[in-house]
Design a protein around this motif. Structure first.
Motif, PDB file in Angstrom:
ATOM      1  N   THR A  88       5.834  -0.152   5.196  1.00 34.93           N
ATOM      2  CA  THR A  88       4.576  -0.019   5.936  1.00 34.93           C
ATOM      3  C   THR A  88       4.540   1.311   6.665  1.00 34.93           C
ATOM      4  O   THR A  88       5.600   1.870   7.024  1.00 34.93           O
ATOM      5  CB  THR A  88       4.406  -1.145   6.970  1.00 34.93           C
ATOM      6  N   PRO A  89       3.339   1.840   6.920  1.00 27.72           N
ATOM      7  CA  PRO A  89       3.236   3.092   7.674  1.00 27.72           C
ATOM      8  C   PRO A  89       3.871   2.999   9.054  1.00 27.72           C
ATOM      9  O   PRO A  89       4.439   3.968   9.553  1.00 27.72           O
ATOM     10  CB  PRO A  89       1.715   3.321   7.759  1.00 27.72           C
ATOM     11  N   GLU A  90       3.775   1.844   9.736  1.00 25.86           N
ATOM     12  CA  GLU A  90       4.331   1.697  11.078  1.00 25.86           C
ATOM     13  C   GLU A  90       5.843   1.909  11.069  1.00 25.86           C
ATOM     14  O   GLU A  90       6.408   2.610  11.908  1.00 25.86           O
ATOM     15  CB  GLU A  90       3.987   0.315  11.641  1.00 25.86           C
ATOM     16  N   ARG A  91       6.513   1.280  10.088  1.00 25.32           N
ATOM     17  CA  ARG A  91       7.964   1.424  10.003  1.00 25.32           C
ATOM     18  C   ARG A  91       8.337   2.843   9.588  1.00 25.32           C
ATOM     19  O   ARG A  91       9.361   3.383   9.997  1.00 25.32           O
ATOM     20  CB  ARG A  91       8.519   0.410   9.003  1.00 25.32           C
ATOM     21  N   GLU A  92       7.487   3.454   8.753  1.00 22.94           N
ATOM     22  CA  GLU A  92       7.755   4.832   8.360  1.00 22.94           C
ATOM     23  C   GLU A  92       7.670   5.764   9.559  1.00 22.94           C
ATOM     24  O   GLU A  92       8.469   6.679   9.718  1.00 22.94           O
ATOM     25  CB  GLU A  92       6.765   5.259   7.276  1.00 22.94           C
ATOM     26  N   GLY A 115       0.789  -1.223   0.000  1.00 20.47           N
ATOM     27  CA  GLY A 115       0.000   0.000   0.000  1.00 20.47           C
ATOM     28  C   GLY A 115       0.820   1.271   0.000  1.00 20.47           C
ATOM     29  O   GLY A 115       0.289   2.338   0.232  1.00 20.47           O
ATOM     30  N   THR A 116       2.142   1.214  -0.215  1.00 25.19           N
ATOM     31  CA  THR A 116       2.951   2.411  -0.235  1.00 25.19           C
ATOM     32  C   THR A 116       3.595   2.566  -1.592  1.00 25.19           C
ATOM     33  O   THR A 116       3.747   1.612  -2.333  1.00 25.19           O
ATOM     34  CB  THR A 116       4.052   2.354   0.838  1.00 25.19           C
ATOM     35  N   ALA A 117       3.976   3.777  -1.917  1.00 23.32           N
ATOM     36  CA  ALA A 117       4.591   4.027  -3.212  1.00 23.32           C
ATOM     37  C   ALA A 117       6.012   3.493  -3.232  1.00 23.32           C
ATOM     38  O   ALA A 117       6.673   3.431  -2.199  1.00 23.32           O
ATOM     39  CB  ALA A 117       4.601   5.541  -3.484  1.00 23.32           C
ATOM     40  N   PRO A 118       6.508   3.077  -4.415  1.00 22.47           N
ATOM     41  CA  PRO A 118       7.873   2.576  -4.510  1.00 22.47           C
ATOM     42  C   PRO A 118       8.871   3.620  -4.029  1.00 22.47           C
ATOM     43  O   PRO A 118       8.737   4.806  -4.307  1.00 22.47           O
ATOM     44  CB  PRO A 118       8.044   2.306  -6.013  1.00 22.47           C
ATOM     45  N   GLY A 119       9.879   3.158  -3.306  1.00 22.31           N
ATOM     46  CA  GLY A 119      10.904   4.062  -2.795  1.00 22.31           C
ATOM     47  C   GLY A 119      10.637   4.525  -1.385  1.00 22.31           C
ATOM     48  O   GLY A 119      11.504   5.091  -0.736  1.00 22.31           O
ATOM     49  N   ALA A 138       4.061  13.431   6.896  1.00 20.76           N
ATOM     50  CA  ALA A 138       2.941  13.904   6.076  1.00 20.76           C
ATOM     51  C   ALA A 138       2.456  12.792   5.146  1.00 20.76           C
ATOM     52  O   ALA A 138       1.256  12.620   4.934  1.00 20.76           O
ATOM     53  CB  ALA A 138       3.349  15.134   5.274  1.00 20.76           C
ATOM     54  N   HIS A 139       3.412  12.025   4.607  1.00 17.93           N
ATOM     55  CA  HIS A 139       3.051  10.911   3.727  1.00 17.93           C
ATOM     56  C   HIS A 139       2.283   9.843   4.490  1.00 17.93           C
ATOM     57  O   HIS A 139       1.282   9.304   4.004  1.00 17.93           O
ATOM     58  CB  HIS A 139       4.328  10.318   3.114  1.00 17.93           C
ATOM     59  N   VAL A 140       2.744   9.542   5.708  1.00 12.10           N
ATOM     60  CA  VAL A 140       2.057   8.536   6.534  1.00 12.10           C
ATOM     61  C   VAL A 140       0.649   9.016   6.885  1.00 12.10           C
ATOM     62  O   VAL A 140      -0.313   8.246   6.862  1.00 12.10           O
ATOM     63  CB  VAL A 140       2.872   8.233   7.810  1.00 12.10           C
ATOM     64  N   ALA A 141       0.509  10.293   7.208  1.00  6.15           N
ATOM     65  CA  ALA A 141      -0.812  10.848   7.511  1.00  6.15           C
ATOM     66  C   ALA A 141      -1.735  10.739   6.308  1.00  6.15           C
ATOM     67  O   ALA A 141      -2.932  10.434   6.443  1.00  6.15           O
ATOM     68  CB  ALA A 141      -0.681  12.308   7.948  1.00  6.15           C
ATOM     69  N   ALA A 142      -1.168  10.972   5.114  1.00  8.78           N
ATOM     70  CA  ALA A 142      -1.971  10.834   3.890  1.00  8.78           C
ATOM     71  C   ALA A 142      -2.415   9.384   3.692  1.00  8.78           C
ATOM     72  O   ALA A 142      -3.545   9.125   3.273  1.00  8.78           O
ATOM     73  CB  ALA A 142      -1.167  11.312   2.683  1.00  8.78           C
TER      74      ALA A 142
END
Length: 343
Positions: free
Chosen positions: A138-142, A130-134, A161-165
């Protein structure tokens, strides 16, 4: 005297339970077609969510589905009792919504690809997690990475900001899935209510409640199993060869890993098609002259030698889907026009 009254009461309860069991079986057979569409649609809605968030998202949508049915079961009984003429118009509004949402998905996908093509870059589709390449998997690790390398006070971290999105996108997916479930649940409840229309009040209520619970558990249990197929495949493929069954298990795991993305992509396509077929089917059923035309077309196709029976089976669904696409396109055009007029 009291003993005789108790026996009479127990006999009445047993009779109601027998009726409920029989009606539930009949209603389940009649709603199995909608159940397949419901399964495909909900598996589609969960696609693109990060691996660690799949089951929480399925759980959230399942709880929303239960809440939908808590509203729909008593509402259906009240409408059937006091304003039965309103059942078909309400279902048609739901069908209209399904057609609109399905066409909006197609339009959004086409616009996204067109913009990416005009920029000369590849479409940045969501990955399995569910995340963009690069970006992190996962949101948790981000979040963990972002907190470890926190920016100065007052600065906006692009990663956070990306994780919030992503979280906002997940909430939108859940809301959209619950809205779609409401329409499909309403159709299931309406079919079930038609099956038990001549039964007593308690038989109707018990049958509707049983069907609501069984359908919800069945659909979302299967959705949870489907979205976790690749995780099962990964586990099997990494098993150490400790006994003679390890090698077949690892082969099965690799097969699941290869087939799971294709299955999810297929379910995404089937789910979108189901929106048009179910929504268009509800509308043509409410518009009797169109329903009669579809029945005539299926009968005419059925007269074709050899292929007739098979074509007659698929013709109504195909025509319902085409009608649903047309209606969805008209709805989107009207809504876009209204929004532009409002500025």
């Amino acid at each position: 005297m009291a003993g005789a009254s108790l026996l009479t009461l127990l006999d009445d309860i047993a009779s109601i339970l027998d009726d409920v069991a029989l009606m539930s079986k009949v209603a389940a057979k009649k709603t199995v077609g909608v159940l397949g569409d419901d399964l495909a649609l909900n598996a589609q809605q969960v696609s693109g969510v990060s691996s660690e968030r799949e089951l929480p998202v399925v759980w959230a949508v399942a709880m929303g589905s239960f809440r939908n049915k808590l509203v729909l079961v008593p509402a259906a009984m009240l409408i059937s009792a006091f304003i039965p003429w309103a059942v078909t118009p309400l279902l048609m509004l739901g069908g209209l919504f399904l057609c609109f949402e399905g066409f909006e998905k197609l339009h959004h996908s086409y616009s996204h690809r067109r913009k990416a093509g005009s920029r000369g870059g590849a479409v940045n589709e969501p990955t399995r997690h569910g995340t963009a390449p690069g970006i992190g998997p996962t949101p948790e690790r981000e979040i963990a990475t972002a907190q470890a390398d926190a920016p100065p006070a007052g600065a906006v971290d692009p990663l956070l900001a990306h994780v919030a999105a992503l979280r906002a996108q997940e909430r939108q997916k859940v809301k959209g899935a619950i809205r779609t479930d409401f329409v499909l649940s309403a159709e299931i409840i309406a079919i079930t209510l038609g099956t038990v229309a001549d039964s007593g009040l308690w038989t109707q209520f018990a049958t509707l409640s049983i069907i609501a619970v069984i359908m919800t558990l069945g659909v979302y249990g299967l959705v949870a199993a489907i979205v976790k197929l690749d995780d099962v495949g990964l586990y099997l493929s990494r098993r150490a060869p400790q006994h003679f069954m390890a090698l077949p298990g690892r082969r099965l795991g690799r097969l699941l890993l290869l087939s799971a993305p294709k299955l999810m992509k297929t379910l995404t396509l089937v789910g979108t098609a189901a929106m048009f077929m179910v929504g268009g089917g509800i509308l043509t059923h409410g518009l009797h002259f169109l329903g009669d035309k579809l029945a005539w077309a299926a009968e005419a196709v059925g007269r074709i030698a050899l292929l007739g029976p098979g074509l007659a089976f698929f013709t109504p669904s195909l025509l319902n889907g085409l009608f649903g696409i047309m209606v969805g396109g008209v709805c989107l055009l009207l809504l876009t026009g209204i929004q532009r007029l409002r500025g």
